[in-house]
Design a protein around this motif. Structure first.
Motif, PDB file in Angstrom:
ATOM      1  N   LYS A 194       0.877  -1.323   0.018  1.00  9.13           N
ATOM      2  CA  LYS A 194      -0.013   0.009  -0.089  1.00  9.13           C
ATOM      3  C   LYS A 194       0.814   1.265  -0.230  1.00  9.13           C
ATOM      4  N   ARG A 195       0.369   2.231  -0.753  1.00  2.00           N
ATOM      5  CA  ARG A 195       1.260   3.333  -1.008  1.00  2.00           C
ATOM      6  C   ARG A 195       0.939   4.362   0.408  1.00  2.00           C
ATOM      7  N   THR A 196       1.724   5.342   0.325  1.00  3.46           N
ATOM      8  CA  THR A 196       1.598   6.415   1.305  1.00  3.46           C
ATOM      9  C   THR A 196       2.318   7.665   0.743  1.00  3.46           C
ATOM     10  N   GLY A 197       2.016   8.751   1.337  1.00  2.00           N
ATOM     11  CA  GLY A 197       2.399   9.990   0.877  1.00  2.00           C
ATOM     12  C   GLY A 197       4.090  10.037   0.940  1.00  2.00           C
ATOM     13  N   LEU A 198       4.606   9.131   1.713  1.00  3.06           N
ATOM     14  CA  LEU A 198       6.123   9.058   1.894  1.00  3.06           C
ATOM     15  C   LEU A 198       6.921   8.164   0.833  1.00  3.06           C
ATOM     16  N   THR A 199       5.903   7.711  -0.040  1.00  3.96           N
ATOM     17  CA  THR A 199       6.661   6.794  -0.989  1.00  3.96           C
ATOM     18  C   THR A 199       6.565   7.479  -2.373  1.00  3.96           C
ATOM     19  N   SER A 200       6.310   8.670  -2.527  1.00  6.20           N
ATOM     20  CA  SER A 200       6.537   9.457  -3.927  1.00  6.20           C
ATOM     21  C   SER A 200       7.949   9.482  -4.202  1.00  6.20           C
ATOM     22  N   ALA A 201       8.325   9.756  -5.378  1.00  3.20           N
ATOM     23  CA  ALA A 201       9.496   9.729  -6.147  1.00  3.20           C
ATOM     24  C   ALA A 201      10.350  11.014  -5.399  1.00  3.20           C
ATOM     25  N   PRO A 202       9.753  12.226  -5.242  1.00  2.00           N
ATOM     26  CA  PRO A 202      10.422  13.257  -4.517  1.00  2.00           C
ATOM     27  C   PRO A 202      10.823  12.691  -2.899  1.00  2.00           C
ATOM     28  N   MET A 203       9.889  12.242  -2.192  1.00  2.00           N
ATOM     29  CA  MET A 203      10.143  11.811  -0.845  1.00  2.00           C
ATOM     30  C   MET A 203      11.254  10.808  -0.727  1.00  2.00           C
ATOM     31  N   LEU A 204      11.435   9.967  -1.881  1.00  2.00           N
ATOM     32  CA  LEU A 204      12.278   8.848  -1.724  1.00  2.00           C
ATOM     33  C   LEU A 204      13.745   9.363  -2.050  1.00  2.00           C
ATOM     34  N   PHE A 205      13.779  10.523  -2.956  1.00  2.00           N
ATOM     35  CA  PHE A 205      14.841  10.879  -3.296  1.00  2.00           C
ATOM     36  C   PHE A 205      15.368  11.837  -2.107  1.00  2.00           C
TER      37      PHE A 205
END
Length: 451
Positions: free
Chosen positions: A314-325
């Motif tokens: 399940k995705r969260t707002g923390l798993t977006s590309a900008p957050m991962l970067f």
């Protein structure tokens, strides 16, 4: 030393599911630390009208907002780092690793960035402030021993935020022995260990704060004590390395409990508990307890809830590309951010009365009338995001050209892993099930580590 880790953990293979939400959480924690240090600039406040970290009148509106917002979250980011560190190391450990190999990988991950930023700090203090640190300070920081003394001349010299790495190195040294013990524990023993970590994290700092004081004459105070009665309590509660063992071991225990199949409350329950804990910690807990222990339980519940969502896909707002970067460069960001703030604060007193270089430059350019006046709120916000952007870019450079290449060189080539013995077929598990230790799972093929 070539201790082998027992095969009781991770029989399904060496890889564990990647935990992107925890990586994104590192980015938020790093920005919270950045904000807590940026508010010392007080651009929207008349120079001298309000002391740093003291709740009083005289601040500009945007400075007051930053003081309240980032001040509320002070108990969160450092505790998050230590909990997640213990959690991820236990989560990703697999049989066959040796203590020496683990220490080499950890050294390659953190020390090159630490060395570069410490060197930049040494040069910066010399050129900007005309202050060159002594060989004793350099030796203490070279061997990451600064967190073992309450004397701020050593504790906060060079790159002051790196006391956390001094504590972390101590925990890395202990980890191979801790994991041998922890993986042998049944569920009940791990639960008792987790509870003991929370109790001791509350009890020991409070008793120390009530019992001990700094001998006179006390060493100089280079950083505000933020409500602590004395420099000893400030150091012992927040920075004494053995006390950080409680957060680290709590993260380890929860990781292994989850690998044994234990379920924790989901985010709809964990987030309200986190919010209530934040309020209670700030309003009611004594300062000796609030900084290190107050948010342990709410934070570990949030960490467990995020992990359960990641494992379930399940995705969260923390798993977006900008957050991962941002999570990927978070260590470099944390290591470099304070230098931009330190070296743009003018060493006072100065003839102009200026406190910071941005206002000094604006005054010299004729934009403002005096170098001590409060800037408009919009300018304060603009400067906040300017500092944040410059720090992020510098962190990317540090990550790209120091952290990654040096990490690869020091780690060396990985030894090929022995083939995993065939597993007996098992019945499918629900998509939202957290795999127990030794249970194969299709998502285990994603074996990247956020550590």
């Amino acid at each position: 030393m070539t201790q082998q880790i027992p095969a009781s953990l991770g029989q399904a293979g060496p890889k564990a599911p990647f935990l992107p939400s925890l990586n994104g959480g590192r980015a938020i924690a790093a920005v919270l630390v950045f904000g807590g240090h940026f508010l010392a600039m007080q651009f929207a406040t008349q120079v001298g009208a309000a002391d740093i970290y003291e709740a009083e009148q005289g601040r500009g509106l945007t400075d007051q907002f930053m003081f309240m917002f980032f001040g509320i979250f002070i108990p969160v980011p450092i505790n998050y780092f230590f909990i997640v560190s213990g959690f991820v190391l236990a989560w990703t450990w697999h049989p066959g690793r040796t203590a020496t190999g683990f220490w080499r990988r950890r050294f390659g991950k953190v020390y090159p960035v630490y060395a570069v930023t410490s060197l930049l700090a040494f040069i910066g203090f010399g050129l900007v402030a005309n202050f060159w640190h002594s060989w004793k300070v350099l030796l203490t920081h070279t061997f990451l021993l600064q967190a073992w003394t309450p004397d701020q001349r050593y504790l906060l010299a060079l790159n002051p935020v790196m006391w956390t790495l001094s504590s972390e190195i101590f925990l890395y040294l202990l980890f191979p022995a801790l994991i041998i013990v922890f993986v042998q524990m049944p569920r009940r023993a791990l639960q008792i260990t987790a509870l003991a970590c929370v109790v001791l994290a509350f009890l020991l700092p409070y008793l120390a704060g009530q019992t001990f004081d700094m001998r006179q004459p006390a060493p100089p105070v280079l950083a505000p004590l933020e409500g602590y009665d004395n420099a000893f309590s400030y150091w012992f509660t927040l920075m004494f390395p053995p006390l950080r063992l409680f957060q680290f071991a709590l993260g380890m225990a929860v990781a292994l409990l989850m690998k044994q199949g234990m379920r924790f409350p989901g985010l709809p329950i964990a987030l309200p508990i986190f919010a209530v804990g934040l309020v209670l910690t700030n309003l009611y807990l004594p300062v000796e307890v609030a900084g290190g222990a107050g948010m342990l339980v709410p934070l570990v519940l949030v960490v467990a809830a995020l992990v359960q969502r990641d494992v379930a896909g399940k995705r969260t707002g923390l798993t977006s590309a900008p957050m991962l970067f941002l999570g990927k460069i978070s260590f470099s960001f944390y290591a470099i951010h304070i230098l931009f703030i330190l070296f743009t604060i003018v060493q006072v007193p100065v003839p102009s009365g200026a406190w910071d270089r941005p206002r000094l430059w604006l005054w010299q350019a004729g934009v403002i009338d005096t170098p001590t006046e409060a800037l408009p709120g919009w300018a304060n916000i603009l400067l906040f995001f300017t500092y944040l952007a410059v720090t992020t870019f510098a962190a990317w450079l540090l990550h790209r050209f120091v952290e990654e290449p040096m990490n690869k060189i020091i780690r060396g080539r990985r030894r090929p892993q022995p083939p995993t013995p065939p597993q007996a077929p098992i019945s499918p598990v629900p998509a939202n099930h957290v795999p127990a230790a030794g249970t194969p799972n299709a998502r285990d093929t994603v074996g990247r580590s956020v550590s």
